[in-house]
Design a protein around this motif. Structure first.
Motif, PDB file in Angstrom:
ATOM      1  N   LEU A  90       0.796  -1.222   0.000  1.00 35.45           N
ATOM      2  CA  LEU A  90       0.000   0.000   0.000  1.00 35.45           C
ATOM      3  C   LEU A  90       0.833   1.278   0.000  1.00 35.45           C
ATOM      4  O   LEU A  90       0.519   2.207  -0.767  1.00 35.45           O
ATOM      5  N   PRO A  91       1.900   1.418   0.802  1.00 35.47           N
ATOM      6  CA  PRO A  91       2.677   2.664   0.740  1.00 35.47           C
ATOM      7  C   PRO A  91       3.278   2.935  -0.636  1.00 35.47           C
ATOM      8  O   PRO A  91       3.334   4.087  -1.076  1.00 35.47           O
ATOM      9  N   PHE A  92       3.703   1.892  -1.323  1.00 33.50           N
ATOM     10  CA  PHE A  92       4.284   2.062  -2.653  1.00 33.50           C
ATOM     11  C   PHE A  92       3.215   2.446  -3.674  1.00 33.50           C
ATOM     12  O   PHE A  92       3.425   3.337  -4.502  1.00 33.50           O
ATOM     13  N   VAL A  93       2.075   1.785  -3.605  1.00 38.01           N
ATOM     14  CA  VAL A  93       0.992   2.081  -4.539  1.00 38.01           C
ATOM     15  C   VAL A  93       0.416   3.467  -4.266  1.00 38.01           C
ATOM     16  O   VAL A  93       0.112   4.230  -5.196  1.00 38.01           O
ATOM     17  N   SER A  94       0.267   3.820  -2.990  1.00 38.34           N
ATOM     18  CA  SER A  94      -0.257   5.144  -2.643  1.00 38.34           C
ATOM     19  C   SER A  94       0.670   6.243  -3.146  1.00 38.34           C
ATOM     20  O   SER A  94       0.202   7.281  -3.651  1.00 38.34           O
ATOM     21  N   ALA A  95       1.970   6.039  -3.017  1.00 37.60           N
ATOM     22  CA  ALA A  95       2.919   7.036  -3.510  1.00 37.60           C
ATOM     23  C   ALA A  95       2.806   7.205  -5.018  1.00 37.60           C
ATOM     24  O   ALA A  95       2.872   8.330  -5.538  1.00 37.60           O
ATOM     25  N   ALA A  96       2.628   6.096  -5.728  1.00 42.08           N
ATOM     26  CA  ALA A  96       2.461   6.181  -7.185  1.00 42.08           C
ATOM     27  C   ALA A  96       1.188   6.942  -7.538  1.00 42.08           C
ATOM     28  O   ALA A  96       1.187   7.775  -8.462  1.00 42.08           O
ATOM     29  N   CYS A  97       0.108   6.693  -6.803  1.00 39.87           N
ATOM     30  CA  CYS A  97      -1.151   7.402  -7.054  1.00 39.87           C
ATOM     31  C   CYS A  97      -0.997   8.893  -6.777  1.00 39.87           C
ATOM     32  O   CYS A  97      -1.486   9.733  -7.547  1.00 39.87           O
ATOM     33  N   ALA A  98      -0.339   9.231  -5.676  1.00 42.46           N
ATOM     34  CA  ALA A  98      -0.171  10.643  -5.329  1.00 42.46           C
ATOM     35  C   ALA A  98       0.653  11.366  -6.388  1.00 42.46           C
ATOM     36  O   ALA A  98       0.338  12.501  -6.778  1.00 42.46           O
ATOM     37  N   ALA A  99       1.721  10.728  -6.864  1.00 49.78           N
ATOM     38  CA  ALA A  99       2.570  11.364  -7.873  1.00 49.78           C
ATOM     39  C   ALA A  99       1.812  11.564  -9.181  1.00 49.78           C
ATOM     40  O   ALA A  99       1.900  12.633  -9.805  1.00 49.78           O
ATOM     41  N   CYS A 100       1.070  10.545  -9.608  1.00 50.17           N
ATOM     42  CA  CYS A 100       0.292  10.674 -10.851  1.00 50.17           C
ATOM     43  C   CYS A 100      -0.779  11.745 -10.712  1.00 50.17           C
ATOM     44  O   CYS A 100      -1.005  12.545 -11.635  1.00 50.17           O
ATOM     45  N   LEU A 148      -6.275  12.467  -3.883  1.00 46.07           N
ATOM     46  CA  LEU A 148      -6.849  13.809  -3.751  1.00 46.07           C
ATOM     47  C   LEU A 148      -5.806  14.811  -3.261  1.00 46.07           C
ATOM     48  O   LEU A 148      -5.718  15.936  -3.774  1.00 46.07           O
ATOM     49  N   VAL A 149      -5.015  14.414  -2.273  1.00 41.90           N
ATOM     50  CA  VAL A 149      -3.979  15.324  -1.770  1.00 41.90           C
ATOM     51  C   VAL A 149      -2.923  15.571  -2.850  1.00 41.90           C
ATOM     52  O   VAL A 149      -2.457  16.703  -3.029  1.00 41.90           O
ATOM     53  N   GLY A 150      -2.541  14.522  -3.577  1.00 39.98           N
ATOM     54  CA  GLY A 150      -1.586  14.705  -4.655  1.00 39.98           C
ATOM     55  C   GLY A 150      -2.115  15.650  -5.726  1.00 39.98           C
ATOM     56  O   GLY A 150      -1.357  16.489  -6.253  1.00 39.98           O
ATOM     57  N   TYR A 151      -3.397  15.551  -6.023  1.00 37.48           N
ATOM     58  CA  TYR A 151      -4.007  16.440  -7.017  1.00 37.48           C
ATOM     59  C   TYR A 151      -3.922  17.899  -6.573  1.00 37.48           C
ATOM     60  O   TYR A 151      -3.611  18.787  -7.381  1.00 37.48           O
ATOM     61  N   ILE A 152      -4.154  18.159  -5.294  1.00 37.90           N
ATOM     62  CA  ILE A 152      -4.073  19.528  -4.782  1.00 37.90           C
ATOM     63  C   ILE A 152      -2.643  20.056  -4.876  1.00 37.90           C
ATOM     64  O   ILE A 152      -2.414  21.219  -5.237  1.00 37.90           O
ATOM     65  N   ILE A 153      -1.655  19.211  -4.576  1.00 36.95           N
ATOM     66  CA  ILE A 153      -0.259  19.629  -4.715  1.00 36.95           C
ATOM     67  C   ILE A 153       0.031  20.019  -6.157  1.00 36.95           C
ATOM     68  O   ILE A 153       0.716  21.015  -6.436  1.00 36.95           O
ATOM     69  N   GLY A 154      -0.504  19.251  -7.099  1.00 35.55           N
ATOM     70  CA  GLY A 154      -0.301  19.564  -8.505  1.00 35.55           C
ATOM     71  C   GLY A 154      -0.991  20.841  -8.938  1.00 35.55           C
ATOM     72  O   GLY A 154      -0.512  21.523  -9.858  1.00 35.55           O
ATOM     73  N   ARG A 155      -2.101  21.179  -8.282  1.00 36.75           N
ATOM     74  CA  ARG A 155      -2.775  22.432  -8.616  1.00 36.75           C
ATOM     75  C   ARG A 155      -1.980  23.650  -8.153  1.00 36.75           C
ATOM     76  O   ARG A 155      -2.155  24.755  -8.680  1.00 36.75           O
ATOM     77  N   VAL A 156      -1.104  23.456  -7.180  1.00 34.90           N
ATOM     78  CA  VAL A 156      -0.360  24.574  -6.599  1.00 34.90           C
ATOM     79  C   VAL A 156       1.034  24.713  -7.189  1.00 34.90           C
ATOM     80  O   VAL A 156       1.532  25.826  -7.392  1.00 34.90           O
ATOM     81  N   PRO A 197       4.250  23.425 -10.073  1.00 36.96           N
ATOM     82  CA  PRO A 197       4.493  22.861 -11.412  1.00 36.96           C
ATOM     83  C   PRO A 197       4.689  21.344 -11.326  1.00 36.96           C
ATOM     84  O   PRO A 197       5.125  20.811 -10.294  1.00 36.96           O
ATOM     85  N   GLY A 198       4.418  20.660 -12.408  1.00 39.99           N
ATOM     86  CA  GLY A 198       4.464  19.206 -12.411  1.00 39.99           C
ATOM     87  C   GLY A 198       5.814  18.635 -12.034  1.00 39.99           C
ATOM     88  O   GLY A 198       5.902  17.625 -11.331  1.00 39.99           O
ATOM     89  N   VAL A 199       6.907  19.258 -12.500  1.00 43.53           N
ATOM     90  CA  VAL A 199       8.241  18.729 -12.215  1.00 43.53           C
ATOM     91  C   VAL A 199       8.577  18.812 -10.734  1.00 43.53           C
ATOM     92  O   VAL A 199       9.457  18.101 -10.240  1.00 43.53           O
ATOM     93  N   MET A 200       7.892  19.678 -10.009  1.00 43.61           N
ATOM     94  CA  MET A 200       8.077  19.766  -8.561  1.00 43.61           C
ATOM     95  C   MET A 200       6.989  19.003  -7.814  1.00 43.61           C
ATOM     96  O   MET A 200       7.256  18.365  -6.788  1.00 43.61           O
ATOM     97  N   ALA A 201       5.776  19.060  -8.323  1.00 45.12           N
ATOM     98  CA  ALA A 201       4.635  18.480  -7.606  1.00 45.12           C
ATOM     99  C   ALA A 201       4.716  16.960  -7.547  1.00 45.12           C
ATOM    100  O   ALA A 201       4.467  16.356  -6.497  1.00 45.12           O
ATOM    101  N   ALA A 202       5.060  16.319  -8.666  1.00 42.04           N
ATOM    102  CA  ALA A 202       5.081  14.858  -8.695  1.00 42.04           C
ATOM    103  C   ALA A 202       6.114  14.269  -7.740  1.00 42.04           C
ATOM    104  O   ALA A 202       5.789  13.376  -6.945  1.00 42.04           O
ATOM    105  N   PRO A 203       7.386  14.749  -7.759  1.00 41.37           N
ATOM    106  CA  PRO A 203       8.350  14.198  -6.792  1.00 41.37           C
ATOM    107  C   PRO A 203       7.966  14.495  -5.347  1.00 41.37           C
ATOM    108  O   PRO A 203       8.136  13.641  -4.461  1.00 41.37           O
ATOM    109  N   LEU A 204       7.451  15.703  -5.094  1.00 45.45           N
ATOM    110  CA  LEU A 204       7.052  16.041  -3.723  1.00 45.45           C
ATOM    111  C   LEU A 204       5.920  15.139  -3.250  1.00 45.45           C
ATOM    112  O   LEU A 204       5.941  14.643  -2.114  1.00 45.45           O
TER     113      LEU A 204
END
Length: 422
Positions: free
Chosen positions: A51-61, A137-145, A147-154
């Motif tokens: 789950l932690p690995f899959v959740s991280a992939a979901c958040a980044a995407c 959902l949290v990953g999506y909000i990070i991406g809204r704030v 740029p993608g090159v920063m949001a996905a790794p974060l």
């Protein structure tokens, strides 16, 4: 947007084979080594290790998709759909990525456990789904704030930290907020504590509701206050539920599903997941008969229940136990548990008697000498073999004397033997 267009354009599509390959190749041993054979709750719990690995992939995407919408200035124009209506289509492939990743983990554990036809544990699956949604959902909000090159790794790093690291901390309740204790569920005599499910749902629901608030009402200040209140309420309510849980959120399994056989002595109660129950009963009764002939008291009932009742002892075996394991499982229930003083940290001199007594019981129950040597330290096995060379009454006296010493923190064991063959 057409479904094929959505799938083709989503960042989750090229990531899916990489995630599934990572689960099969990198996590395969972790998903299969400790799973309880034939037991669906254990299969589902083991799958949650991914789950932690899959959740991280979901958040980044999700962060990447949110950044793409922001870069395309979708919300600066006059869109036909509202903020949530724009988010759902791009998050659907992301969540599908997560569910397929968990399905791959579940398949790996199920094959290793050789489970019969049935269903995974519903409570664990609900927690997994809730954690994936919250991370997306949290990953999506990070991406809204950002740029993608920063949001996905974060999003990738922060999601993995939040979901994986609490399981290694000494503050146990934190791990249960994100389902961090589920991977240790369950031995065949345990079941999942419902508080772990409720606690994780309360926390992830608070986080998801906060994220939805920020998605739908982004341009004013009050949504940030409301989102903070939702996260705080979810955290507080979850803490009240899981604060008393230990590192493993399990309870003793209900004994109603035990299959008991009273056609011989002792009475033997096994879980339905045990392979070849007739062989287990036969071997357990043979071992019990040998112990009784040696003078060892064997209770009237041998049970695999987590908490044996009166005149019963624990038959601590796996669902696929070998003949030596069956004898060993019987022996483990005949040795006294350490007294409270020892559990509190007081000196316990009789602890050195546990190994030799268990080795003697193994030999007496009929376990071959080479198997005994492989299970115990050389000096413990050698001492047990010397005791076996004594007359029967002296062997029993040695056993009873040292067994009683294990009931107290003030009694020194008397392991020495005289007149034994070296």
């Amino acid at each position: 947007m057409l479904l094929r267009t959505l799938i083709r354009s989503s960042s989750a599509t090229p990531l899916l084979p990489l995630l599934v390959g990572f689960i099969f190749l990198a996590l395969g041993d972790d998903l299969s080594t400790w799973v309880t054979p034939h037991y669906w709750p254990s299969v589902t719990g083991s799958a949650s290790f991914a789950l932690p690995f899959v959740s991280a992939a979901c958040a980044a995407c999700a962060a990447w998709e949110g950044a793409r919408l922001t870069k395309g200035r979708i919300f600066d124009q006059a869109p036909v759909r509202g903020p949530l209506g724009s988010a759902i289509p791009v998050l659907t492939p992301v969540l599908a990525l997560g569910f397929l990743g968990i399905a791959a983990a579940l398949l790996t554990s199920a094959i290793a456990a050789d489970v019969p036809f049935g269903l995974p544990h519903l409570g664990i699956l609900v927690v997994i789904a809730a954690v994936l949604v919250a991370n997306a959902l949290v990953g999506y909000i990070i991406g809204r704030v950002l740029p993608g090159v920063m949001a996905a790794p974060l999003a990738l790093v922060s999601s993995f930290f939040v979901n994986a690291y609490p399981a290694s901390w000494g503050t146990f309740w934190l791990r249960h907020l994100v389902g961090g204790g589920l991977s240790s569920c369950c031995a065949v005599d345990t079941s999942l504590d419902s508080r772990a499910v409720l606690g994780a749902l309360l926390f992830t629901s608070g986080v998801s509701c906060a994220a939805l608030t920020l998605i739908c009402f982004r341009r004013t200040a009050w949504p940030l206050v409301a989102a903070s209140a939702l996260v705080a309420s979810g955290l507080t309510s979850s803490w009240f539920v899981v604060r008393d849980l230990g590192p493993e959120p399990v309870l003793g399994r209900s004994s109603h599903t035990l299959v008991c056989d009273e056609s011989g002595q002792p009475r033997i109660c096994l879980w339905p997941e045990v392979e070849d129950q007739e062989t287990v009963r036969h071997d357990a009764r043979k071992a019990a008969e040998r112990l009784r002939k040696a003078g060892v008291q064997v209770p009237a009932t041998l049970t695999m229940a987590a908490s044996p009742g009166p005149d019963a002892s624990k038959l601590g075996i796996a669902t696929n136990a070998s003949a030596e394991d069956i004898s060993g499982g019987l022996v483990s229930g005949l040795l006294p548990v350490p007294p409270d003083c020892a559990l509190k940290g007081d000196p316990y001199p009789a602890v050195v008697a546990a190994g030799p007594l268990a080795a003697w019981l193994y030999i007496t129950a009929g376990v071959p000498a080479d198997a005994v040597s492989g299970r115990f330290a050389p000096e413990e096995a050698a001492l047990a073999q010397r005791v076996k060379s004594l007359p029967s009454d002296q062997q029993l006296a040695w056993f009873e004397r040292n067994r009683k010493a294990m009931d107290s923190c003030r009694t020194e064991p008397q392991l020495g033997v005289t007149g034994a063959r070296e």
